[in-house]
Enzyme design. Structure first.
Site, mmCIF file in Angstrom:
data_model
loop_
_atom_site.group_PDB
_atom_site.id
_atom_site.type_symbol
_atom_site.label_atom_id
_atom_site.label_comp_id
_atom_site.label_asym_id
_atom_site.label_seq_id
_atom_site.Cartn_x
_atom_site.Cartn_y
_atom_site.Cartn_z
ATOM 1 N N SER A 83 57.939 -22.016 77.163
ATOM 2 C CA SER A 83 56.811 -21.510 78.128
ATOM 3 C C SER A 83 57.087 -21.579 79.313
ATOM 4 O O SER A 83 58.021 -22.570 79.564
ATOM 5 C CB SER A 83 55.502 -23.133 77.555
ATOM 6 O OG SER A 83 54.377 -22.649 79.087
ATOM 7 N N TYR A 108 52.517 -31.121 77.645
ATOM 8 C CA TYR A 108 52.701 -30.289 77.361
ATOM 9 C C TYR A 108 54.270 -29.592 77.399
ATOM 10 O O TYR A 108 54.939 -29.114 76.431
ATOM 11 C CB TYR A 108 51.906 -29.408 76.920
ATOM 12 C CG TYR A 108 51.992 -27.526 76.865
ATOM 13 C CD1 TYR A 108 52.141 -27.431 75.802
ATOM 14 C CD2 TYR A 108 52.137 -26.263 77.388
ATOM 15 C CE1 TYR A 108 52.179 -26.193 74.719
ATOM 16 C CE2 TYR A 108 52.451 -25.606 77.216
ATOM 17 C CZ TYR A 108 52.582 -25.263 75.633
ATOM 18 O OH TYR A 108 52.433 -24.281 75.376
#
Length: 309
Positions: A131, A156
């Site tokens: 990501s 995350y």
């Protein structure tokens, strides 16, 4: 790729997973999909995507949770996949603050289970989703893959950086080819309902207020799903002859735009004025993302990325 290849896509009922599977299936490739169909968002949306994929004879689905190591291992031994595209993960930066354990179990332990099983059957390429959030709050743009990414701002992001580190170690020790993809704000049809595009469209259409953190000044490298699928297809067939066969690529458009412009385009198309509730910058969020895509460009050459307009 050839017809004898067997491709596993984890998270096949997810947004990116669905579009990727559909593309591969149209090329008459054998695709097997994993998904646990969790309720992070409307399960019916995942089931609808899955229903479309099941129309293809060259698709097989397993309702399987990647946290169950023995089930993953046994499945891999039976099907002996040639290529893995690991997209299954607990998504969402903000939600990771509320449920950090879910991100540890799904994104770290689940990732390890799939990677370890891939090593055991000697896959040709283990491609996995990382990501843009791993970059944290960088001030120098565009963001390139050689930058230090040791200060993740959310659980995350930390889970995704952990995946990159683990994959590099596997490449170093076991010589398994691992390819990490740092996705930048992917959007498109059949997307997640918690994504900005869908929330903004729905609220503007219904005349409801939309919450704009950082007063809409956020800048994002919006990346259309078809462009993402094209990039995944390209890296899937790369044969890395390096001593440590590990690589990571930014997957973005390289053309960042503000959230305010994004909303302006939606409002123009809907012909409705948005009702905006401006809010300050949220904890764990980053002000700007802008991908340096020169590394992936060497494989997609003159491909023209889709503009948000």
């Amino acid at each position: 790729m050839v017809n004898k290849d067997i491709i596993l896509v984890t998270g096949c009922a997810g947004f990116i997973g669905y579009h990727l599977c559909k593309n591969l299936l149209k090329k008459n490739l054998m695709v097997i999909g994993f998904d646990n169909l969790n309720d992070y968002y409307d399960v019916n949306l995942k089931k609808n995507r899955l229903k479309i994929l099941k129309n293809y004879k060259n698709f097989k689905f397993f309702n399987l949770d990647i946290r169950e190591e023995s089930k993953v291992s046994n499945n891999f031994k039976e099907y002996k996949y040639t290529h893995i595209i690991h997209l299954a993960a607990q998504a969402g930066v903000r939600d990771s603050e509320k449920k950090p354990y879910d991100y540890q179990s799904n994104n770290v332990i689940g990732f390890y289970n799939v990677l370890y099983a891939s090593k055991n059957i000697k896959v040709k390429n283990f491609v996995f989703a990382s990501s843009s959030s791993v970059y944290g709050s960088k001030k120098n743009f565009p963001l390139n893959e050689n930058m230090a990414v040791d200060k993740p701002l959310s659980f995350y992001a930390a889970s995704k950086k952990n995946n990159e580190n683990t994959a590099f170690s596997f490449s170093n020790i076991y010589k398994i080819q691992c390819t990490g993809l740092r996705f930048f704000t992917v959007y498109g049809p059949y997307g997640r309902p918690d994504m900005a595009l869908y929330k903004f469209v729905e609220n503007i259409y219904k005349g409801k207020k939309i919450s704009l953190h950082n007063y809409g000044k956020h800048v994002r490298d919006w990346t259309y799903i078809d462009d993402v699928v094209r990039c995944i297809r390209k890296v899937l067939v790369i044969k890395d002859q390096s001593e440590i066969p590990y690589n990571v690529y930014n997957i973005g458009s390289g053309k960042p735009e503000t959230l305010n412009k994004f909303i302006k385009i939606i409002s123009k198309i809907l012909n409705k004025k948005p009702r905006i509730m401006n809010l300050p910058l949220q904890k764990g969020d980053v002000y700007k993302t802008h991908a340096d895509i020169s590394k992936i460009r060497q494989y997609i050459k003159s491909h023209s990325f889709t503009s948000i307009d």
